[in-house]
Design an enzyme around this catalytic site. Structure first.
Site: not given
Ligand code: NDP
Ligand code: OXD
Length: 307
Positions: A222, A270
């Protein structure tokens, strides 16, 4: 009769509704309009508050995306089950995009493109791969696939998450206490964190300053993870080597934003991992049926944790 309400003003509703109807025979699936009867299930992306307020009997709300940061800014009923997309074809896209960005930097494609424009044929010396460590912030559904894909190219890969994790081939770090040690080793860092109060602005002057000189930044999570002016300052001071950015504080990225014309920043709109309609519909419909059978489903959002 079971009722599913679809509310996403960012893409054409008809194919989504047709797809959900095809997967859920006997279920009423409608494109939401103000004043519609409340639904049992909602399928949404960035719905207005009025949509939420009119849902008095929701069994679950599906987020047509992986990140729920926009959704969680709304007032949601206590105890609402929010389910986000769980890969649904995004992992492979993300892995492909990040490997392209990281290996493109490692193999100095920008320099070769500049040479080619001058008609210059010069090989640059090979760089030692074992000395090019890539760090992935966020080891969730997408982060783990990205880390595995980077390992395929034999880069040393580090990962950072909230809770300690053990993943084959990835050196894992966890929590704030280990962030500095993690960053200090990353020749390239990839952000795949959810946007939460804890991760907002995490790519700011202090943390970016901990990266080794010449490090490369990839933000595919993000825009609010990154402090724009700090990135620009560290690129211009020569501390950072470059960046590939797919997400921005304001989208579309404003025409006068400094990122567009910076020679060491690559901007994409994006698009690193797009929501794939067929995969998403199949996943959501499957989960509605599972919930109706009383079965648990994956990728349930923890509203307190914020992801
Ligand atoms: P997940 O919820 O599966 O994974 C999130 C990861 O971040 C986990 O490993 C979690 O830790 C870690 N995390 C969360 N908070 C913290 C923190 N405070 N400190 C350290 N680690 C932290 O999410 P996804 O992998 O499915 O997606 C990740 C992000 O990608 C989405 O939230 C979205 O914003 C972005 N995204 C962007 C897209 C784009 O087109 N640009 C498309 C899709 C997603 P833990 O394992 O310990 O829970
Ligand atoms: C998502 C994105 O969160 O598209 O899936 O950014």
């Amino acid at each position: 009769m079971l009722r599913v309400s679809y509310c996403d003003r960012s893409s054409a509703a008809e194919p989504w509704i047709a797809g959900l109807r095809a997967h859920l025979p006997g279920v009423t699936v409608e494109n939401w309009a103000e004043g519609d009867a409340p639904a049992d299930y909602a399928v949404t992306w960035a719905p207005p508050q009025s949509f939420i307020d009119q849902q008095t009997r929701l069994r679950a709300l599906f987020n047509v995306g992986a990140g729920v940061d926009k959704l969680l800014r709304l007032r949601l009923p206590q105890g609402l089950r929010v389910i986000r997309l769980d890969d649904a074809g995004m992992g492979v896209q993300m892995a492909e995009y990040v490997c392209h960005a990281v290996s493109g930097h490692f193999r100095e494609f920008a320099a070769y493109e500049a040479q080619a424009r001058q008609g210059e044929w010069t090989q640059r010396p090979a760089r030692p791969r074992s000395a090019f460590t890539v760090g992935v912030l966020g080891l969730g559904v997408l982060g783990q696939q990205v880390a595995a894909a980077l390992r395929h190219f034999e880069f040393p890969v580090l990962g950072w998450s909230r809770n300690a994790r053990q993943i084959d081939g990835i050196r894992c770090f966890a929590g704030k206490a280990q962030l500095a040690e993690f960053l200090a080793q990353c020749q390239a860092v990839v952000c795949l964190l959810p946007l939460t109060p804890d991760t907002q602005g995490i790519l700011g002057r202090t943390n970016l300053g901990l990266l080794p000189a010449g490090a490369y930044v990839v933000n595919v999570a993000r825009g609010e993870h990154l402090v724009d002016e700090d990135l620009l300052a560290l690129l211009d001071s020569g501390h950072l080597g470059g960046a590939t950015l797919d997400v921005f504080r304001t989208e579309p990225l404003p025409a006068d934003h400094g990122f567009w014309r910076h020679p060491r920043i690559r901007v994409t709109p994006h698009t690193s991992a797009q929501t794939l309609r067929a995969e998403s519909i199949a996943q959501i419909a499957g989960k509605i049926l599972a919930l109706e059978r009383g079965e648990p489903v994956a990728a349930m959002v923890d509203l307190l944790r914020g992801y």
